[in-house]
Design an enzyme around this catalytic site. Structure first.
Site, PDB file in Angstrom:
ATOM      1  N   THR A  18      51.870  -8.515 -34.361  1.00 49.59           N
ATOM      2  CA  THR A  18      52.801  -7.388 -34.473  1.00 49.59           C
ATOM      3  C   THR A  18      53.432  -7.285 -35.848  1.00 49.59           C
ATOM      4  O   THR A  18      53.659  -6.186 -36.359  1.00 49.59           O
ATOM      5  CB  THR A  18      53.906  -7.512 -33.403  1.00 49.59           C
ATOM      6  N   SER A  63      46.816 -11.401 -31.169  1.00 49.01           N
ATOM      7  CA  SER A  63      46.818 -12.802 -30.745  1.00 49.01           C
ATOM      8  C   SER A  63      46.282 -12.986 -29.333  1.00 49.01           C
ATOM      9  O   SER A  63      45.921 -14.097 -28.945  1.00 49.01           O
ATOM     10  CB  SER A  63      48.220 -13.406 -30.859  1.00 49.01           C
ATOM     11  N   SER A  64      46.213 -11.920 -28.543  1.00 47.43           N
ATOM     12  CA  SER A  64      45.600 -12.034 -27.225  1.00 47.43           C
ATOM     13  C   SER A  64      44.108 -12.351 -27.336  1.00 47.43           C
ATOM     14  O   SER A  64      43.496 -12.832 -26.374  1.00 47.43           O
ATOM     15  CB  SER A  64      45.787 -10.735 -26.436  1.00 47.43           C
ATOM     16  N   THR A  94      52.710 -13.059 -31.211  1.00 47.06           N
ATOM     17  CA  THR A  94      53.579 -13.916 -30.401  1.00 47.06           C
ATOM     18  C   THR A  94      52.940 -14.389 -29.096  1.00 47.06           C
ATOM     19  O   THR A  94      53.296 -15.448 -28.584  1.00 47.06           O
ATOM     20  CB  THR A  94      54.896 -13.197 -30.061  1.00 47.06           C
ATOM     21  N   GLN A 283      55.877 -26.594 -13.336  1.00 47.49           N
ATOM     22  CA  GLN A 283      56.015 -25.160 -13.595  1.00 47.49           C
ATOM     23  C   GLN A 283      57.384 -24.818 -14.176  1.00 47.49           C
ATOM     24  O   GLN A 283      57.565 -23.721 -14.705  1.00 47.49           O
ATOM     25  CB  GLN A 283      55.818 -24.370 -12.287  1.00 47.49           C
ATOM     26  N   CYS A 284      58.332 -25.740 -14.072  1.00 47.88           N
ATOM     27  CA  CYS A 284      59.696 -25.472 -14.554  1.00 47.88           C
ATOM     28  C   CYS A 284      59.736 -25.473 -16.081  1.00 47.88           C
ATOM     29  O   CYS A 284      58.976 -26.186 -16.742  1.00 47.88           O
ATOM     30  CB  CYS A 284      60.668 -26.526 -14.030  1.00 47.88           C
TER      31      CYS A 284
END
Length: 350
Positions: A18, A63-64, A94, A283-284
């Site tokens: 971006t 970046s994807s 990002t 996952q936290c």
């Protein structure tokens, strides 16, 4: 006669993202532009008292679309220019920035110069943008020296808004806030405000003076399995039997907990017996895997699942790619997953 101090030299590696995008006047869609456009929109760079050169991906990429081959391209660019520059700034989108930062931390062994990754949430050509501040601050961080003259930062780090954070401790936490990245289980390397205040106790230091060693082969035959209530045994078995899979990062509940029924633990144990390496991460966003806290976590440990402690998901998956990419056996990968290689996790001895 006092000799002039050599000017600091910084290399910018522009991958896309971006920060360097521009709006297509016909479609109104953001698309990558070239590096000249980016620099033209940041005239303050000319006020910095050091030399800045740049190289760029051709074409720049979103970046994807970032994958291990691009990480290797970045690592080789740093290797090829390592002796000529005092620091490096990587401009990056990002969405996968934390993955790239984590991967490079493993790929750049014996790094003792700053590799600062930054980007923006808004294009740098916009009237209101975070890109200009992030870029200038990243350049200043890359040029910063200690009182003894060595590089202040000697590792891969992400600079975003108010935070300078270790690359392999980073996670993207917001899609629309300027403070988009945080390090939840490790202190910031610096806080950015009116001044840049470094936490020197948290910065990596290596006194060995060994030469940079770049590992540019990453093995992509790894995957995430994310637990959720309602997961079925057939789904789990299907994923664990993915052709060619060598390693799995298992994203569990809380402190590393999972279902304790045979429908779940059976396929896990069979996969490990076949040689699949399975790493347990939470996952936290805060905290760590503690296999001894609950029986549901201990069940996984007894089956041979490795604790990832407080490692991030991004660092876990890229560490696996790195270890398998070095040609290690499954047992060797298991051993090194339990070791802190470059500050990516904290191992509690208790």
């Amino acid at each position: 006669m006092v000799k002039d101090t050599p000017r600091t030299r910084i290399l910018i590696i522009y991958t896309g993202g971006t920060i360097g995008m521009i709006e297509n006047p016909e479609t109104r869609v953001l698309q990558p532009f070239d590096f000249t456009h980016l620099i033209d929109n940041v005239p303050k760079i000319k006020m910095l008292n050091f030399d800045i050169d740049n190289i760029q991906f051709d074409p720049p990429i979103d970046s994807s679309n970032m994958d291990p081959s691009h990480w290797s391209e970045i690592a080789r660019a740093i290797e090829n220019n390592y002796d000529a520059y005092d620091g490096f700034v990587i401009l990056h989108g990002t969405d996968t920035m934390a993955y790239t930062a984590s991967a490079l931390s493993f790929m750049l062994e014996n790094l003792n110069k700053p590799v600062i990754i930054t980007g923006s949430q808004l294009p740098i050509g916009e009237v209101r943008t975070d890109g200009e501040e992030n870029l200038i601050t990243a350049l200043q961080v890359a040029a910063e020296r200690t009182s003894s003259g060595e590089a202040m930062v000697q590792e891969v780090a992400i600079l975003f808004e108010n935070h300078l954070i270790r690359g392999n401790r980073s996670s993207k936490v917001s899609a629309d806030n300027f403070n988009a990245f945080l390090s939840n289980n490790y202190p910031d390397l610096a806080r950015v405000g009116l001044d840049i205040i470094y936490d020197e106790d948290s910065l990596a230091r290596d006194s060995s003076n060994r030469p940079l060693m770049v590992h540019d082969v990453m093995d992509p035959n790894v995957m995430f399995i994310v637990l959720h209530p309602g997961m079925t045994s057939s789904t789990l078995e299907y994923l664990l039997n993915t052709p060619g899979i060598k390693g799995v990062v298992l994203k569990t509940y809380g402190a590393g907990n999972s279902p304790s029924g045979e429908w779940f633990t059976g396929p896990i144990a069979k996969a490990i017996e076949r040689g699949v390496v399975i790493l347990n991460v939470t996952q936290c966003v805060n905290g760590a895997v503690n296999s001894s806290l609950y029986d549901t976590g201990n069940t996984l440990a007894r089956a041979g699942v490795i604790s990832g402690h407080d490692i991030t998901s991004e660092a876990a998956i890229t560490k696996m790619m790195y270890l398998f990419g070095k040609g290690m056996s499954n047992k060797q990968v298991e051993k090194y997953l339990q070791r802190n290689i470059c500050g990516e996790m904290t191992i509690n001895k208790s």
